[in-house]
Design an enzyme around this catalytic site. Structure first.
Site, PDB file in Angstrom:
ATOM      1  N   HIS A 179      37.832 -55.092   3.589  1.00 25.44           N
ATOM      2  CA  HIS A 179      38.503 -54.079   2.765  1.00 25.44           C
ATOM      3  C   HIS A 179      38.798 -52.878   3.651  1.00 25.44           C
ATOM      4  O   HIS A 179      37.887 -52.251   4.195  1.00 25.44           O
ATOM      5  CB  HIS A 179      37.638 -53.656   1.579  1.00 25.44           C
ATOM      6  CG  HIS A 179      38.332 -52.697   0.665  1.00 25.44           C
ATOM      7  ND1 HIS A 179      39.029 -53.112  -0.461  1.00 25.44           N
ATOM      8  CD2 HIS A 179      38.462 -51.341   0.710  1.00 25.44           C
ATOM      9  CE1 HIS A 179      39.546 -52.055  -1.057  1.00 25.44           C
ATOM     10  NE2 HIS A 179      39.217 -50.973  -0.371  1.00 25.44           N
ATOM     11  N   CYS A 180      40.065 -52.556   3.802  1.00 26.65           N
ATOM     12  CA  CYS A 180      40.482 -51.484   4.702  1.00 26.65           C
ATOM     13  C   CYS A 180      40.689 -50.202   3.909  1.00 26.65           C
ATOM     14  O   CYS A 180      41.598 -50.135   3.063  1.00 26.65           O
ATOM     15  CB  CYS A 180      41.770 -51.864   5.431  1.00 26.65           C
ATOM     16  SG  CYS A 180      42.338 -50.608   6.597  1.00 26.65           S
TER      17      CYS A 180
END
Length: 381
Positions: A179-180
């Site tokens: 998850h960025c």
């Protein structure tokens, strides 16, 4: 595990004693959390599957929860920072550097800077927009005949191969990489190519600004340092013996010469500071983001994601103790891994799908991975 068991046993005895002595005095709101803590410790102590990893995950669960909450709520802040910092560099390039390039460079270098700079900018903007707006892909929640490897304990749905649960998005993601927060989105099957391309072209753009602006940075820093020293020094020589007229007489007047220094205007100061800001920012991002891009390039070459890298290493160590060798089932060969990742099926696709903006869908559906059944080149490139 013997010292750990002793500690857990002592904690249970303390909680049991507290519960006996305070059963009649503690209110119900306090007694329920105490009982819940006792249940947690009992589950850890009496479970035959307890190990150090389970205990550390349980202890660090509040930390993980806090990170997930902060990342979820500050996602838009990170996106705003990316847009603001990139826009500031673009504005400096247009309003400060482009007029200087047009006045000093030869026509050949002018064409190079204009063409490469705009191509790089278009690639950065396109891939960042697609990476943030493209859903990473989720497994179907209705009953189907798609093979799965496990059942998600949080979503309570079948998980296909390479799928993992994201605690921030609160759903399972197909071929999840991570998850960025800078995208405010998960990196999965549908937008993994956009994420990597954005990192790659942003690194190239920062390297371009850092290398081409090195001499300007040195000149700007020297100019600011020179004028700072000139303002700090007192120009003149002391005059004594004139009673109340003791003061400072300019040295140029004493020598009979008048030397005028060029004025250091506010526009010059802002130009030099803008060049320094751009060079420091792009150089720092080029180093940090370049390392991240190189790491993801290595993972793509091996046919892995960031999550699978840790899982595969753990599985390889487990099989090594049994004298076996672990083989990644999703590794189709170095070149084929890049072909699958970029969706390249023809020679011309290296230009249209990689070097130019392209919104083509990734290879496969992210649910099954029967892409390379035979030991031969899977794509005629």
């Amino acid at each position: 595990m013997r010292p750990c068991s002793t500690v857990m046993h002592l904690l249970l005895r303390c909680l049991r004693g507290c519960g006996r002595h305070s059963r009649c005095r503690l209110p119900r709101r306090v007694r329920q959390p105490v009982n819940y803590i006792k249940l947690i410790f009992k589950s850890l102590y009496f479970s035959s599957f307890t190990n150090s990893e389970v205990m550390m995950d349980s202890i660090l669960e509040p930390v993980f929860w806090m990170v997930e909450v902060v990342t979820r709520w500050f996602g838009m802040v990170f996106v705003f920072l990316v847009v603001a910092l990139t826009s500031s560099v673009v504005c400096i390039a247009y309003f400060c550097l482009l007029p200087l390039v047009l006045q000093t460079y030869t026509p050949g270098w002018i064409m190079w800077h204009i063409c490469y700079g705009h191509w790089n900018l278009v690639m950065i903007v396109f891939h960042y927009y697609k990476a943030t707006k493209t859903p990473p892909g989720t497994p179907p929640k209705l009953k189907n005949d798609i093979p799965f490897v496990s059942v998600c304990k949080k979503c309570v749905i079948p998980k296909p191969a390479r799928s993992h649960h994201c605690g921030i998005c609160k759903t399972c993601i197909l071929k999840m990489d991570h998850h960025c927060p800078w995208l405010n989105n998960c990196v999965g099957h549908n937008n993994h190519r956009y994420f990597f391309s954005f990192c790659l072209y942003l690194t190239l753009g920062c390297m371009y600004c850092s290398i081409s602006g090195r001499n300007l940075f040195i000149d700007a820093y020297s100019a600011i340092d020179q004028f700072r020293h000139m303002e700090a020094e007192k120009q003149g020589v002391p005059v004594t013996g004139i009673g109340l007229l003791i003061g400072i007489v300019p040295s140029e007047a004493v020598a009979g010469k008048v030397i005028s220094q060029p004025p250091y205007t506010y526009k010059d100061r802002m130009f030099h500071k803008s060049v320094i800001y751009m060079w420091v920012l792009t150089s720092t991002v080029a180093v940090a983001l370049g390392a991240l891009t190189l790491w993801h390039a290595i993972l793509i070459t091996r046919g892995e994601t960031s999550i699978e890298r840790h899982i595969n290493n753990k599985e390889a160590r487990r099989l090594a103790t049994r004298g076996k060798v672990y083989r990644n089932p999703f590794n189709y060969g170095k070149l084929n891994n890049w072909k699958v990742f970029f969706g390249v099926e023809k020679r011309s696709h290296w230009l249209t799908h990689v070097l130019l903006p392209s919104g083509h869908t990734p290879y496969g559906d992210g649910l099954t991975w029967d892409i390379y059944p035979l030991k031969k080149d899977m794509l005629p490139v």
